[in-house]
Scaffold this active site. Structure first.
Site, PDB file in Angstrom:
ATOM      1  N   HIS A  12     -34.516 -15.120  -6.149  1.00 30.94           N
ATOM      2  CA  HIS A  12     -34.243 -16.558  -6.332  1.00 30.94           C
ATOM      3  C   HIS A  12     -34.537 -17.330  -5.051  1.00 30.94           C
ATOM      4  CE1 HIS A  12     -32.744 -17.363 -10.303  1.00 30.94           C
ATOM      5  NE2 HIS A  12     -32.063 -16.243 -10.291  1.00 30.94           N
ATOM      6  N   ASP A  28     -29.771 -15.326 -18.146  1.00 29.39           N
ATOM      7  CA  ASP A  28     -30.387 -16.512 -17.537  1.00 29.39           C
ATOM      8  C   ASP A  28     -31.169 -17.330 -18.554  1.00 29.39           C
ATOM      9  OD1 ASP A  28     -29.517 -16.098 -15.019  1.00 29.39           O
ATOM     10  OD2 ASP A  28     -31.385 -15.276 -14.227  1.00 29.39           O
ATOM     11  N   GLU A  60     -20.650 -15.159  -9.130  1.00 30.10           N
ATOM     12  CA  GLU A  60     -21.251 -15.906 -10.251  1.00 30.10           C
ATOM     13  C   GLU A  60     -21.570 -14.954 -11.417  1.00 30.10           C
ATOM     14  OE1 GLU A  60     -25.114 -17.349  -9.295  1.00 30.10           O
ATOM     15  OE2 GLU A  60     -25.146 -18.842 -10.906  1.00 30.10           O
ATOM     16  N   HIS A  61     -22.280 -13.877 -11.098  1.00 30.09           N
ATOM     17  CA  HIS A  61     -22.618 -12.869 -12.112  1.00 30.09           C
ATOM     18  C   HIS A  61     -21.994 -11.539 -11.733  1.00 30.09           C
ATOM     19  CE1 HIS A  61     -26.244 -15.589 -11.887  1.00 30.09           C
ATOM     20  NE2 HIS A  61     -25.908 -15.731 -13.155  1.00 30.09           N
ATOM     21  N   HIS A 102      11.190 -49.055 -17.066  1.00 30.83           N
ATOM     22  CA  HIS A 102      10.836 -47.995 -18.013  1.00 30.83           C
ATOM     23  C   HIS A 102      11.986 -47.776 -19.005  1.00 30.83           C
ATOM     24  CE1 HIS A 102       7.465 -47.289 -15.419  1.00 30.83           C
ATOM     25  NE2 HIS A 102       7.106 -46.177 -16.008  1.00 30.83           N
ATOM     26  N   GLN A 148     -31.988 -10.814  -8.598  1.00 34.16           N
ATOM     27  CA  GLN A 148     -31.111 -11.815  -8.010  1.00 34.16           C
ATOM     28  C   GLN A 148     -31.677 -12.306  -6.683  1.00 34.16           C
ATOM     29  OE1 GLN A 148     -28.619 -12.745  -9.853  1.00 34.16           O
ATOM     30  NE2 GLN A 148     -28.274 -14.406  -8.424  1.00 34.16           N
TER      31      GLN A 148
END
Lengths: 435, 435
Positions: free
Chosen positions: A258, A357, A323-324, A416, A255
């Protein structure tokens, strides 16, 4: 390497306090200027900015069929096969998400339902830079294709004398992308949103990008749809004493490599595990090509948190909404019910996040920065529009009329109420202009 | 009254050319200032702005149980019954949208799926102003409740000496809103997004509002979810020679009475119908309480378009992507397949759009200004998060490893490849810190 260890309380203060995610006003201003120019001057403006930002204008704005065929010759069969296998898994996972129009007849006189229609045209932005990301192409284009999107186009900056990476061409072929434009940056987003002499406008833009691309997407949103504005990648790992420190360390490093803003967090009931993981990270990092990036990320954004119980770990993680989320605990599947907020969950010792991924099937476009509290990863649904429909018979309308009348009048919308009563009050329901 | 008649070509130029939907920078700046203040100073700032914009600070920020009970005494039973009947229909339609977590086992060694979870806390904004809109409460809160949202709160400006409209209290009761705050405007959106000493922060904000509320929603988006930024209301009516001019006219007027920016468009193959509708509008408008608004809307935003065929009408409408589409043609249900882009469709002579606004069941929160090309009306899905999950056995990982390795290395993410290989290369898969 010194990855910070936090107590539960420190972790809450540092990671769970709501921070505003503001975009730089300056970035937005630059983006707005380029967008306005492209809207007004079309491809001429696109050319100007490509020259200014990328240095070189490609010979053709559209990747030719020849270029796409030649790509096959420069990429190894193994890599092509790997992409094809990944695409197959992604297709299989996403095809199970496809829903169909629904018809609900609630009474003999009423027909209602939802019509499901694919978005007509979708544009996929793929960033340039040093590395290329074929997985981005697969993850964004395959769900669109399964949804039934008729036209999927892609745009990415050219490099190396006006060419684009062959592996992107191949991924585009595999994923069903029809047209590839050689444009990157804000100008690409503007062109996709409003069209130029060369580039057809689309209805929705998906795909990642740098801060300028993100700002451009935010600005064109409303005129076209967008997927999401993604922040730095994140993983939280919940591990008990049965976890393998080697595996946990490898996943935190994966991770962290990145970028320096990526966030890797371990929450464990076992202090022994935490210490073993810390040693393992030092050990594994030494041989990593991107070790400087990973080290900086782990030191500045990482966290090792000892918790009193697995319940406490889930409570913190659900507030973080990562996220993960990896669950490396005994009987991991039994813990799935505890997940409240997360983009994607990886269960057990043999499900490292990178398998998701690239390969396994679930989408890797996921909500970051706590957005999993209210949003979801990319799916087929993101390329489908739902249109409700309704049919009432005159009898059904007659039954409904007194209720509609009450509410319309309460809301001071007499017109209406009349749209209903005009259909019931007279006997001329058969008189038409054609009579 | 002179509603403009357009040719197909004029209509295309005037209505189908893409216009940027920009927000006033000044509105955004005002909104940002109030938001920053509320974030920093909490309820004290909320109080300051309520005093400044609404003139009066309510005695209590939260509507009390007593106030909610007393509301029942001031509202007619007929109106309460109408709301309850409408809620029943809305519940029935939306409950059919509820999806469940999916498990997909793709091989003996892989378990994958999607976990469906409701958003935890939702805030509903209900505008103040002269009229009150109980239907807004029903349409926004009921789908959230069906999705399983645990906490639904509502906020609306107080009036009449610090009270809020009893009918809104009743709608809130019927729809399952737990807490009602007496705050309106930008400060209400800021408080819902970030919380104050009184107001609990939520994960998603839904509901309509004026330009300031819309700007505030746009600015807090990302820190919380929002539903959509809605523009003026729209209807397009496709009618053939079998349509009743009286009904068509009534429906155009019903749309136009919303506000002067509302848009009502008729596309017909029959010139006789168009002329009869024009006369009917003049006739029906004379007795309408909101006739000035309707007249201005029809004259400035309305259009009567004669088309050569029903196909041509659909082609134009699909480019327009109207919020509401009425099909008043012979055998209207057979034409449903021609709808590509629209928020909600009303079929036949006895399904006027107002029946959908209040009563029938489909949601009235719908995409406007062409957004139906890429987005959908509010549904249960908007209150659900989808979290993918994945389990791999060691065998499955071994099979996948060579492919993941290929792609990871192509993307220059060696650490990703190692997170897989570290799990396969040694025989110590049983050694753990607990050993």
């Amino acid at each position: 390497m010194n990855i910070p260890k936090y107590t539960k309380t420190d972790f809450e203060t540092m990671f769970l306090t709501k921070k505003a995610k503001k975009m730089e006003i300056k970035t937005l201003q630059v983006a707005q200027q380029v967008i306005d120019d492209v809207r007004q001057n079309g491809q001429q403006a696109v050319e100007k900015y490509v020259k200014q930002f990328d240095g070189q204008v490609p010979e053709s704005w559209i990747v030719t069929d020849e270029e796409r065929q030649q790509a096959r010759e420069t990429v190894s069969d193994d890599l092509i096969q790997a992409l094809e296998k990944a695409a197959q898994n992604i297709r299989s996972f996403h095809s199970k998400q496809l829903q169909h129009s629904r018809l609900m007849t609630t009474s003999e006189e009423v027909i209602a339902g939802q019509l499901f229609r694919p978005i007509e045209k979708v544009g996929l932005y793929v960033p340039g830079g040093t590395a290329t990301y074929p997985s981005t192409v697969l993850m964004n284009a395959i769900p669109a294709m399964i949804a039934g999107v008729k036209e999927i186009v892609m745009t990415t900056p050219a490099k190396n004398g006006g060419s684009i990476s062959p592996i992107l061409c191949i991924a585009a072929d595999i994923a069903g992308v029809q047209t590839i434009y050689k444009v990157g940056g804000i100008q690409a987003i503007a062109a996709l949103a409003y069209g130029t002499e060369i580039i057809t406008p689309v209805n929705k833009i998906v795909g990642p990008g740098n801060a300028y691309v993100a700002a451009a997407k935010k600005l064109v949103y409303g005129d076209v749809g967008i997927d999401m504005i993604a922040g730095p990648s994140e993983v939280a790992i919940i591990a008990d004493e049965t976890a393998h420190p080697k595996y946990v360390a490898a996943d935190l490093i994966a991770q962290a490599e990145h970028d320096t803003q990526a966030r890797a967090i371990l929450l464990s009931t076992s202090n022994a595990l935490i210490e073993a993981v810390q040693q393992e990270i030092d050990h594994q990092c030494t041989v990593l090509p991107r070790k400087d990036i990973a080290a900086q990320s782990l030191e500045e954004q990482g966290a090792l948190v000892q918790v009193d119980s697995i319940e406490e770990a889930f409570s913190l993680v659900n507030q973080l909404a990562p996220e993960h989320l990896e669950i490396q605990c005994k009987e991991p599947l039994t813990l799935l019910g505890k997940v409240q907020n997360a983009g994607s969950v990886f269960l057990g010792s043999y499900t490292p996040e990178p398998i998701g991924d690239y390969f396994a099937g679930p989408n890797h476009v996921l909500p970051t920065q706590g957005n999993a509290k209210y949003s979801s990863g990319l799916s087929v649904d993101d390329f489908i529009k739902k249109t409700s429909f309704l049919y009432y018979s005159q009898n059904a309308l007659r039954e409904a009329a007194p209720y509609v009348d009450q509410i319309a009048k309460e809301e001071h919308l007499e017109g209406h109420a009349r749209a209903v009563s005009v259909r019931l009050q007279d006997n001329d329901s058969c008189s038409k202009t054609s009579d």
